[in-house]
Structure formats: structure tokens, C-alpha cells
Write an enzyme that holds these catalytic residues in place. Structure first.
Site, PDB file in Angstrom:
ATOM      1  N   TYR A   1      37.224  32.047  37.406  1.00  0.00           N
ATOM      2  CA  TYR A   1      38.502  32.749  37.343  1.00  0.00           C
ATOM      3  C   TYR A   1      39.150  32.731  38.720  1.00  0.00           C
ATOM      4  CZ  TYR A   1      41.853  36.570  36.636  1.00  0.00           C
ATOM      5  OH  TYR A   1      42.994  37.332  36.562  1.00  0.00           O
TER       6      TYR A   1
ATOM      7  N   ASP B   1      36.577  30.737  46.584  1.00  0.00           N
ATOM      8  CA  ASP B   1      37.255  31.934  46.117  1.00  0.00           C
ATOM      9  C   ASP B   1      36.280  33.105  46.231  1.00  0.00           C
ATOM     10  OD1 ASP B   1      38.582  33.958  44.842  1.00  0.00           O
ATOM     11  OD2 ASP B   1      39.304  32.729  43.181  1.00  0.00           O
TER      12      ASP B   1
ATOM     13  N   LYS C   1      40.189  42.014  46.755  1.00  0.00           N
ATOM     14  CA  LYS C   1      39.391  43.173  46.350  1.00  0.00           C
ATOM     15  C   LYS C   1      38.875  43.965  47.553  1.00  0.00           C
ATOM     16  CE  LYS C   1      38.115  41.280  41.816  1.00  0.00           C
ATOM     17  NZ  LYS C   1      39.036  42.042  40.971  1.00  0.00           N
TER      18      LYS C   1
END
Length: 445
Positions: free
Chosen positions: A144, A246, A274
């Protein structure tokens, strides 16, 4: 029987009269029995609008590495808010945050800031194409990279549409995407270095970048197979492509240098999100200095009205200082607590005959609910996960856990925070005992 979530249910019904679908992110609709509304959080705990208290392992989808409402961060935000929240100009804070990233992550020679990891992914892929002049990006099935037209290519295709073993589909789960975007991607299967070599050879000379989650946290929490990350580095060097890690989830959770420090790799570009903001909308693109040359020269556009706004920078500086202050002690504490929790869940699964299988590097892990007849053992890739995970039964156990005050993510992911304590883990397992008993009694295939 009293409805434990009556106020959440009432607010959800009200929200549907003003908010499309009643929620502001599609994944939140997965929560059963109703998308919950929360009143406050503190440390490892959350309280919903019905007064239910839970030990939280969802942690803002992993953003809250420091737990809910840490006092130091609240103070940093309040101090900056009194000085200003947004100037659309520069501040010394952005230099301080960039310098901290340089000190923590060896590959972070230069940085640019955005407000979400989805934006940073878009920036990274544009930059890779602009730098190399090549059209294609290779990504892995089940990984993702945000919810954009580019980020979700090949993310979660259904079995009847996932293509052959040699040619995984470039399917996007959303309607309305630009169809030509899908043609700019090559999809490979995770944890198969030889398959990856064949995919790269098939498109030799055309690949601008290989992008990946160092640990496939978004699908089963799958660590990389031996030699996989080294193979990615080798192929990128050979092809003149950029290696893009990522680290939206793994960054700073896996240590000051992230997963790249843990696994000994040096990406050309890294996406941080995050935990870098601790719950505020903040993200960063970091990488080797020469990779940013097209942005510096103005050949590749990177912009954003709210980029590097001082409010989010103040939060990020506090978060990074906490990691720096922990030094080599981090993330050993998270790993210890995660291991204790995983072991306890395994024990409960055996006691109650529940085919639950925790997997992952403990500071973040996934609970796979094995389908009837599925072989136990490590999950290796997206297809293996889909074929063996019983999402419906997991949803039932997850609801039982929630009703007993333990909150994990709907898709089976568990995050540990620096606010969790050994007492929290013991309390979680005590509550989980009742949840497993309820599930074992009520579950009907």
C-alpha cells in the site's frame, strides 16, 4: 441487552445526513458493529462516547507511536499555536526537523516536507520519472502506497482477477482512476527474488523506480525474505532505477534509522509518515542529495500550501527528539512487549481451539485467522495471505475483543506504542481471555 455502542450508533446515523457515507475515510466503515466515535485518549487507552474504555492497539493506524495525547507534544503544539500555525513561508523549525532527520537516517541527505504520505509517494514517483527519464515503476502485490491513482495499483486484487504467477495484475480497486496510469506500473510478487529478476528483465531499460514497504505491514505484516532487499538494491543499481522505501509505517517505529537501519539497506528515496508527526498531518520525502536535483532546478514540481507549516513541524520536532533521547534502548522495549502479547495470543488460541496465528516483527504484527483446512506456518506473500486468512472469522473475534476493551485494527494489524506498559499487556491478555471464550462459544462457520 444494553447496546454498548448506542451513542456511536446515534452519531453515525446523524453523520450520514451531512458527511458522505457518514465517515471521512472509507476503511473506517469496516468497523463492527458500528464505526466508533471517541471522546478522548490518554497513553495506551481510549474512551468512546459511550464511556467504554479500551486498550488501544490501533493507535491511529500506527501514527501514535508515543500513545494518545502525550503531554510533551501537547505542550509543543500549544506553544507553537500561540506563535502561529501557518505562514506559507519558511521557519527555522523546518531546518531543525530536517537536520534531525539527517542525523537519524544515513540516507536522508536532503528532505522535502508534505502533509501526508500519499502526497510524498506521488512526489517520489514523479521525481523518479523526472530524474531517470523512464516511464515505469515496479511495485509489489499487496503493498500500500497511499490512496492515489498510483499508490493503489495492484494493492488488493480479488483472486479471480489477480493475474498469473508470472504476470500479476495492475488492477486498481477504485473506479474513476486515470486508466493510462495503470499502464505505467509493473507489479511483482513479494518475497520471490527470482520472480523479481524476471520482471525487471522483462522491462529492461524502462523502470524508473522500485517502490516497496520494507516490511509488508499492510498485508499480513510480512518481513522480507533473505536476500530480497539486497536484490532490489542490486537491480536498481544495474538498471539506473531509484530504490524507494516506503517507511510510512516502519519509520522510527523500527528505530531511529527505521527499517532501513534494521535491515542494512540504503534507499535512494524514503517516504516517512505516521510516527514522524505523532498524529498530526505531516510527512517527509528523504533521500540522497543528487536525487533531488530535478526539484532544485525546478524541472520537477514539488509544492503545497501547507507544506512545512510550523504547527506540524513543532509536533515532529518533539517526536524525533523523543526517539533521539531513547537512543539504543529503542525499539527493544516495543519488541519485548510485542513478543509477550503475541505469545499470549498464541496461548489463548491453543486453549480455545481458535486457528489464530500472530506473525510479524512484534513491535507491529498481524493476527491471521486460518481458514478451515489451511496449513499453519508463516505467510509469505499477498496471495498466500488471501488463500489462508479467514477475514470473516477474524472480524467476529475482533468484535469480541472490542466488547471486552481491546482494540486492534479491522484487518488484523496490531501496533505497540511507547505508552504501553507490561501491565497493559497483562490486562490485554486478561480481557482477551474472555473475548476468546465468547468467540469460541458464539462462532458458527
Amino acid at each position: 441487552m444494553k447496546d454498548r455502542f448506542a451513542n456511536s450508533r446515534r452519531l453515525y446515523e446523524r453523520a450520514q445526513q451531512s458527511i458522505a457515507g457518514g465517515i471521512n475515510s472509507g476503511i473506517r466503515k469496516m468497523e463492527q458493529p458500528v464505526p466508533l466515535y471517541f471522546a478522548r485518549g490518554a497513553g495506551s487507552r481510549l474512551w468512546d462516547v459511550d464511556g467504554n474504555e479500551c486498550i488501544d492497539f490501533q493507535l491511529g493506524q500506527g501514527a501514535l507511536l508515543f500513545g494518545h495525547a502525550p503531554p510533551g507534544m501537547a505542550e509543543a503544539l500549544a506553544t507553537q499555536a500561540r506563535l502561529g500555525t501557518h505562514w506559507a513561508a519558511q521557519s527555522e523549525l523546518e531546518i531543525k526537523v530536517a537536520e534531525r532527520l539527517q542525523a537519524m537516517v544515513p540516507s536522508a541527505e536532503r528532505v522535502r516536507f508534505n502533509n501526508s504520505a500519499t502526497e510524498v509517494v506521488m512526489s517520489a514517483l514523479r521525481l523518479a520519472r523526472g530524474l531517470t527519464g523512464k516511464p515505469l515503476v515496479l511495485k509489489f502485490e499487496g503493498h500500500y502506497h497511499g490512496w492515489s491513482d498510483e499508490g493503489l495499483v495492484g494493492f488488493a486484487p480479488p483472486p479471480d482477477r489477480w493475474g498469473s504467477d508470472d504476470e500479476p495484475t495492475r488492477l486498481h480497486p477504485s473506479k474513476g482512476v486515470i486508466s493510462e496510469v495503470l499502464e505505467q506500473f509493473v507489479v511483482a510478487r513479494w518475497n520471490d527474488p527470482e520472480h523479481l529478476r524476471r520482471r525487471v528483465a522483462q522491462y529492461q531499460g524502462k523502470i524508473a523506480a522500485i517502490i516497496f514497504e520494507p516490511v509488508l505491514c499492510n498485508t499480513g505484516c510480512l518481513e522480507p525474505a533473505d536476500g530480497l532487499l539486497a536484490t532490489i538494491r542490486e537491480l536498481c543499481d544495474r538498471e539506473g532505477a531509484l530504490m524507494i522505501a516506503d517507511e510510512t509505517i516502519t519509520g522510527f517505529r523500527f528505530g531511529a534509522a527505521g527499517a532501513q537501519g534494521r535491515y542494512g539497506i540504503s534507499p535512494d528515496l524514503t517516504i516517512f509518515g505516521k510516527a514522524i508527526g505523532g498524529g498530526v498531518p505531516f510527512a517527509a520525502l528523504a533521500g540522497k542529495a543528487r536525487m533531488f536535483d530535478p526539484i532544485v532546478r525546478g524541472e520537477v514540481v514539488h509544492a503545497g500550501t501547507l507544506n512545512a507549516n510550523p504547527l506540524c513541524l513543532a509536533a515532529s520536532r518533539w517526536c524525533l527528539d523523543e526517539i533521539l533521547a531513547a537512543g539504543p534502548r529503542h525499539p527493544a522495549g516495543l519488541e519485548q512487549l510485542g513478543t509477550q502479547l503475541m505469545d499470549g495470543l498464541r496461548k489463548l488460541a491453543r486453549e480455545y481451539g481458535v486457528p489464530l496465528q500472530p506473525q510479524g516483527p512484534s513491535l507491529v504484527f498481524h493476527t491471521t485467522m486460518l481458514q478451515p483446512g489451511a496449513a499453519p506456518g508463516p505467510i509469505r506473500d499477498y496471495r498466500d495471505y488471501v488463500q489462508r486468512h479467514d477475514a470473516t472469522r477474524w472480524a467476529h473475534l475482533r468484535r469480541c475483543l472490542l466488547e471486552h476493551g481491546v482494540r486492534a485494527i479491522e484487518r488484523g494489524l496490531w501496533f505497540l506504542s511507547l505508552a504501553h506498559s507490561p501491565a497493559d499487556i497483562q490486562a490485554t491478555l486478561t480481557r482477551a481471555t474472555a473475548a476468546f471464550a465468547k468467540h469460541a462459544t458464539e462462532w458458527k462457520p
